[in-house]
Structures are given as structure tokens and as C-alpha cells.
Scaffold this motif. Sequence first.
Motif, PDB file in Angstrom:
ATOM      1  N   THR A 225       0.666  -1.056  -0.009  1.00 32.06           N
ATOM      2  CA  THR A 225      -0.079   0.082   0.076  1.00 32.06           C
ATOM      3  C   THR A 225       0.750   1.095   0.045  1.00 32.06           C
ATOM      4  O   THR A 225       0.172   2.295  -0.244  1.00 32.06           O
ATOM      5  CB  THR A 225      -0.723  -0.019   1.347  1.00 32.06           C
ATOM      6  N   GLY A 226       2.195   1.079   0.166  1.00 37.15           N
ATOM      7  CA  GLY A 226       2.946   2.127   0.499  1.00 37.15           C
ATOM      8  C   GLY A 226       3.155   2.331   1.886  1.00 37.15           C
ATOM      9  O   GLY A 226       2.321   2.055   2.758  1.00 37.15           O
TER      10      GLY A 226
ATOM     11  N   GLY B 206       6.257   2.252  -4.740  1.00 44.86           N
ATOM     12  CA  GLY B 206       5.463   2.641  -3.687  1.00 44.86           C
ATOM     13  C   GLY B 206       3.927   2.572  -3.719  1.00 44.86           C
ATOM     14  O   GLY B 206       3.597   3.320  -4.950  1.00 44.86           O
ATOM     15  N   GLY B 207       3.220   2.053  -3.066  1.00 41.82           N
ATOM     16  CA  GLY B 207       1.573   2.176  -3.177  1.00 41.82           C
ATOM     17  C   GLY B 207       1.280   1.463  -4.510  1.00 41.82           C
ATOM     18  O   GLY B 207       0.347   1.762  -4.998  1.00 41.82           O
TER      19      GLY B 207
ATOM     20  N   PRO C 259       3.982  13.561   1.870  1.00 40.79           N
ATOM     21  CA  PRO C 259       3.094  14.452   1.005  1.00 40.79           C
ATOM     22  C   PRO C 259       2.425  13.650  -0.004  1.00 40.79           C
ATOM     23  O   PRO C 259       1.224  14.077  -0.474  1.00 40.79           O
ATOM     24  CB  PRO C 259       4.229  15.413   0.547  1.00 40.79           C
ATOM     25  N   ALA C 260       2.996  12.619  -0.793  1.00 32.60           N
ATOM     26  CA  ALA C 260       2.310  12.098  -1.766  1.00 32.60           C
ATOM     27  C   ALA C 260       1.337  11.307  -1.378  1.00 32.60           C
ATOM     28  O   ALA C 260      -0.033  11.133  -1.946  1.00 32.60           O
ATOM     29  CB  ALA C 260       3.359  10.970  -2.421  1.00 32.60           C
ATOM     30  N   PHE C 261       1.333  10.849  -0.100  1.00 34.75           N
ATOM     31  CA  PHE C 261       0.068  10.235   0.481  1.00 34.75           C
ATOM     32  C   PHE C 261      -1.181  11.248   0.567  1.00 34.75           C
ATOM     33  O   PHE C 261      -2.525  10.905   0.745  1.00 34.75           O
ATOM     34  CB  PHE C 261       0.296   9.166   1.423  1.00 34.75           C
ATOM     35  N   ALA C 262      -0.768  12.356   0.982  1.00 40.53           N
ATOM     36  CA  ALA C 262      -1.799  13.504   1.254  1.00 40.53           C
ATOM     37  C   ALA C 262      -2.613  13.655   0.020  1.00 40.53           C
ATOM     38  O   ALA C 262      -3.769  13.911   0.226  1.00 40.53           O
ATOM     39  CB  ALA C 262      -1.096  14.761   1.681  1.00 40.53           C
ATOM     40  N   LEU C 263      -2.082  13.654  -1.067  1.00 39.46           N
ATOM     41  CA  LEU C 263      -2.626  13.738  -2.527  1.00 39.46           C
ATOM     42  C   LEU C 263      -3.540  12.657  -2.551  1.00 39.46           C
ATOM     43  O   LEU C 263      -4.615  12.758  -3.180  1.00 39.46           O
ATOM     44  CB  LEU C 263      -1.623  13.709  -3.571  1.00 39.46           C
TER      45      LEU C 263
ATOM     46  N   SER D 230      -7.249   0.986   3.275  1.00 39.50           N
ATOM     47  CA  SER D 230      -8.172   0.104   2.993  1.00 39.50           C
ATOM     48  C   SER D 230      -8.594  -0.154   1.770  1.00 39.50           C
ATOM     49  O   SER D 230      -8.781  -1.313   0.992  1.00 39.50           O
ATOM     50  CB  SER D 230      -9.561   0.181   3.937  1.00 39.50           C
ATOM     51  N   VAL D 231      -8.910   0.825   0.767  1.00 41.63           N
ATOM     52  CA  VAL D 231      -9.183   0.766  -0.540  1.00 41.63           C
ATOM     53  C   VAL D 231      -8.182   0.217  -1.329  1.00 41.63           C
ATOM     54  O   VAL D 231      -8.395  -0.573  -2.346  1.00 41.63           O
ATOM     55  CB  VAL D 231      -9.638   2.123  -1.120  1.00 41.63           C
ATOM     56  N   LEU D 232      -6.860   0.387  -1.230  1.00 45.24           N
ATOM     57  CA  LEU D 232      -5.871  -0.072  -1.939  1.00 45.24           C
ATOM     58  C   LEU D 232      -5.693  -1.651  -1.761  1.00 45.24           C
ATOM     59  O   LEU D 232      -5.742  -2.163  -2.914  1.00 45.24           O
ATOM     60  CB  LEU D 232      -4.457   0.658  -1.411  1.00 45.24           C
TER      61      LEU D 232
END
Length: 339
Positions: free
Chosen positions: A17-18, A157-158, A193-197, A245-247
Motif C-alpha cells: 500500500t505504501g 510505492g503504493g 506528501p504523496a499520500f496526502a494527495l 483499506s481501498v488499496l
Amino acid sequence: MRRTHPASPPPVIVTGTGRCGSTMVSEMLARHPDVLSVSELFTAVHVPLIPGEVSGARFWELLGALDPGIAELVRHRVAVREHHYPFDRGRFSPETGVPAIGLLTLPHLTDDPDALYDELAAEVPHWTPAPAETQYRRLFAHLAARLGRRVIVERSGGSLRMLGTLLRIFPDARVVHLHRDGPDTALSMSRHPAFALGAQTLEMRRRPRGETELPADLAAFLPGRFTAAALGHPIPLARYGRLWSVLLYEAERELAALPADRLLALSYRDLVADPARHLTDLARFGGFDPDPAWLREAAGSVRPGRTGTAGTLPERQRRELHRSCLLGQAVLHRLGHVA
């Protein structure tokens, strides 16, 4: 000029998921003399797979096209740990833009990413047209031959969000599913910051249809309106829990369909607690030697104390975060990927 290409062995894909330890794993694998550790290529490249045949020149263009979200972070000089490109001495800058493959992948393979970029720029455009899947395999095989590595491991990642696409590109790949406790992962996402997006984009998708005006904290993340100041808006932790959860939910079918000999579930908690044992399992699964010297070096790079962090949150926040992770926890339970 037609170019011949070395045979590409089936790669190992490390997915998650990252914020689940995959960067750490990628860095440990990069220390192994037999492993080509391809890091973040499919995080950075905007179009991982397109239909029909792709010329070498077009494929090279795709390798330069940054994902729009990452491009915004680079343009606004938002510090991201995984962005290893040496802006202080490299030829590219945030203002001029940096090619996708140069931002994340090549600096993970060499201390001179510009030189390796130039080599690829002289090579890849001459490749004969082929499906995008074939071009990616050619790229990996070329890098493995160029750097003297025989085992290819891709880690982005992710990448659970694109696992189906990755398995279409590499249908014979072996997959390592690296997973971590949901609340701990969400808390770590909240600091990146990337996961904030990602969390804000998911929240926009959940808004009622026909809503004409978004709240300020979401509107600040709209394309064309994002600036570094948007990251100053407080984002509820539960949004990161929903993203986690969605990932997992959206990748469950692909993970469940993999045969046992092509899937290794690896718990972040177990890896941190006993890195030598689980790196040995990973090496055997990936088809490379768990060399004792490599094991000592890789295991010594593990930073303990990163598990159970969400347990220190205030009770109300902890309960909300736990609820937002229930869907993902159910997926892990159904898959049997629970430490």
C-alpha cells in the motif's frame, strides 16, 4: 537500426500500500550483487501500459512523462525522501522538469543517473515496435545486462493500486506482498506528501455527486490549484485509513488469484523483528543467494521501533482510525496475510 535484446527473466514484484517498508526492502535488495532493484518506476511513469505496439521512440517518451501528482510535488519543491535525483549537481531542475525514470529509478541504480539516462536515451528510441509489455521487459533486461545483475526486482510505492496492470506486463512474475498494520501505515502515510494527495483525491471521489463547491482543504488539491501550502491543511487520519483499506480491497482479487508458489506474504512487523530470517525467505523466493555478508549488512540497516506507533494516539482518534481500517483488515484476514 534494429537492436537485439537479452532475454528477460521473470521479475519479482514487491507490492504494498505504501508506507509499509517497501522502500527499506528495495534499498536492502540494492545491496545484493545479483539483484537489479528497480525502484519506483511505475510510481513515476504516468502511463504504465497502453494498447497496441509502441515504437522505441514513443516508449522513451513515456519513460519521461511524470505522473501529474508527482510532477506537482517536484515543481513546488516539496521534499520527498524517495526523490533521489541530485538536483544540486544534476542537469535537470524542478523548474525545467525531470524525466520520470531519472527522478526515482536511475538514482537508485547509479551515482551518475544523468550518464545512465544518456545511455538509455541513445539506445531505447531505436528499439523495434512492440507491445508496451515487451518494451518494459526489454528495459529491465537491458538494465540487468548493463549493470551485471541476473535477478530483477521491481518495487513501486503504493503499487497495489496498479497490481493488475503489473501482472499484465509481467504475467509470469512472482509477487511479494509486503503488508503492515493498518493504523500504523495510515499514521505513516499522514507524514508523507504523496499520500496526502492520494488521501484527498480519494475523499473527493467519495463526495456526493453534483456537489458544486468543495471544502477548502479538498479544493486546494485540485489539479491546477495545488501548491505546497495545500499540505498545511490538516487531514483527518481516518482518510489515510480509508486509503489503506481501498488499496487492499481493490487488489484483493489479483492477490487471491496468484498460486502459492508465486506469492510471498511478508509482514513488516516480522521483517523488523527478525530481518535475517525473513530476508532469507525473500532471497529463496526470489531465486538469489541469501549470502551471509549481504544478510548482515541488510539486516543491520533495519531501523526498529516503527511498529505499534498508532497505539500512542489519543483514544478517540485511535478509534476513528481503527474503524477506517476495518475494510483493509478484513481483506488481509481473507487472504491470510496477517502476522
